[in-house]
Design a protein around this motif. Sequence first.
Motif, PDB file in Angstrom:
ATOM      1  N   GLU A   1      -3.277  -0.329  -4.803  1.00  0.00           N
ATOM      2  CA  GLU A   1      -4.069  -1.059  -5.802  1.00  0.00           C
ATOM      3  C   GLU A   1      -5.221  -0.195  -6.300  1.00  0.00           C
ATOM      4  OE1 GLU A   1      -5.840  -5.448  -5.731  1.00  0.00           O
ATOM      5  OE2 GLU A   1      -7.051  -4.071  -4.517  1.00  0.00           O
TER       6      GLU A   1
ATOM      7  N   LEU B   1      -5.441   0.890 -10.184  1.00  0.00           N
ATOM      8  CA  LEU B   1      -6.595   0.419 -10.961  1.00  0.00           C
ATOM      9  C   LEU B   1      -7.388   1.597 -11.521  1.00  0.00           C
ATOM     10  CD1 LEU B   1      -7.925  -2.617  -8.882  1.00  0.00           C
ATOM     11  CD2 LEU B   1      -6.788  -2.677 -11.105  1.00  0.00           C
TER      12      LEU B   1
ATOM     13  N   LYS C   1      -5.539   2.784 -14.532  1.00  0.00           N
ATOM     14  CA  LYS C   1      -5.720   1.902 -15.688  1.00  0.00           C
ATOM     15  C   LYS C   1      -7.072   2.114 -16.342  1.00  0.00           C
ATOM     16  CE  LYS C   1      -3.691  -1.844 -16.502  1.00  0.00           C
ATOM     17  NZ  LYS C   1      -3.206  -3.241 -16.649  1.00  0.00           N
TER      18      LYS C   1
ATOM     19  N   GLN D   1       3.864  -3.116  -7.228  1.00  0.00           N
ATOM     20  CA  GLN D   1       2.463  -3.222  -7.624  1.00  0.00           C
ATOM     21  C   GLN D   1       2.258  -2.816  -9.084  1.00  0.00           C
ATOM     22  OE1 GLN D   1      -0.075  -4.542  -5.635  1.00  0.00           O
ATOM     23  NE2 GLN D   1       1.710  -5.071  -4.414  1.00  0.00           N
TER      24      GLN D   1
ATOM     25  N   MET E   1       0.750  -5.114 -12.289  1.00  0.00           N
ATOM     26  CA  MET E   1      -0.393  -4.675 -13.091  1.00  0.00           C
ATOM     27  C   MET E   1      -0.016  -4.315 -14.519  1.00  0.00           C
ATOM     28  SD  MET E   1      -2.735  -2.394 -10.546  1.00  0.00           S
ATOM     29  CE  MET E   1      -3.087  -2.898  -8.874  1.00  0.00           C
TER      30      MET E   1
ATOM     31  N   ASP F   1      -8.014  -8.413 -10.869  1.00  0.00           N
ATOM     32  CA  ASP F   1      -7.524  -8.818 -12.195  1.00  0.00           C
ATOM     33  C   ASP F   1      -8.526  -8.461 -13.279  1.00  0.00           C
ATOM     34  OD1 ASP F   1      -5.155  -9.831 -11.181  1.00  0.00           O
ATOM     35  OD2 ASP F   1      -5.868 -11.894 -11.068  1.00  0.00           O
TER      36      ASP F   1
ATOM     37  N   GLY G   1      -8.307  -4.738 -13.835  1.00  0.00           N
ATOM     38  CA  GLY G   1      -7.043  -4.386 -14.468  1.00  0.00           C
ATOM     39  C   GLY G   1      -6.943  -4.791 -15.912  1.00  0.00           C
TER      40      GLY G   1
END
Length: 366
Positions: A69, A73, A76, A109, A113, A349, A352
């Motif tokens: 994660e 992240l 992103k 994952q 995402m 969230d 993301g």
Amino acid sequence: MLAHYMPWFVAKPVNQAWGFHWTMNQFNPDEFEPNAVGKGTQSVRQRSIASEYYPSIGPYDSSDVDVIEYHLLLMKVAGIDGVIVDWYGIQPCYDYPILHRNTTTLIDQANKMGMKFAICYEDQTLGPLIEQGLVKESERVEHVASEIAWLNKNWFSLDNYVRLGGKPAMLSFGNAGLSNEQWTECIGRLTFPIAYFSEHHRRDGATGAFDWPIPGPGMDAVDRFYRDSPEWEAAIPVVFPRFVDFYGEAKVRESYPDIEDADGETFRVTLARALASKAAFAQIATWNDWGEGTVIEPSVEFGDRDLKHLQTQLLGQQADPTALALPGKLLEFRKSNGATKDELDRVADWIGTGEYAKAKSWLRQR
């Protein structure tokens, strides 16, 4: 923009022992280096690992969903669209099952995402499979075709798989397993279309090729790729920060020549050339190959320098360099049980989806 991702790290306490890619059978991460390294908040007492550089979060296990994660992240926030995963197939040989399991977790994952992924098949997997008697010498082509058929059945059809002209894109790394003629035969055996990319040079049966940092020739090899690639249907240029391996110090083999970091200039130049090429997609080599030092994942030595530059070039005025700190803070909460899972899932969230103000506010209040 896709980041080449290594899913091969095994670490305590997730597993009972440290894996080869942290130790190279010479180093013991249970031991610590005598002096702290880095500056300010990056100053840490490092475990003894087989790398010239040190992850900001320390050595980790590639099956750890919290670490995955954190990685995704960060990507992103930096503007990276997804990953190209280094994959060894599905056979029960050495650590291949571990890599396959970790790849499956990573893909799950990424899907959650909304990030893309593609597979880079390791050509060198065939040698050990033949040595272990799992594949016959005469079955090389048949075996690789069966592995690709497995990919087609299980992953190529997923909505977030990378496609070119509607065809799933698959890369193959190296040339130790199949010859040019065998790869042509292999692709010809498939009953479904793929956009196949070989390494450095386009094989006869390939759509095109992807580039990779070559120690020794260095930037001259990058120049050659850009000279050759206009003749192909498609090409995947490479973006990389440096190449400084640890093989010699670990006594695995002689080290390759370095490609210097040059205070970030190597990364800036290769990124600029990839963007200027207008290729359908480019590959960052790599997110986390710590053994070869090609990492852009945050490290004690470089921090998030390369991610900040990437973010600026990809996102422009939408870039928020302060947001690059959020995934790391979230990971700290995950590991300290500092909040409920529902709360932390909500923060994830927000990060993301680019709602950084909400994430920052929640983290400040904690």
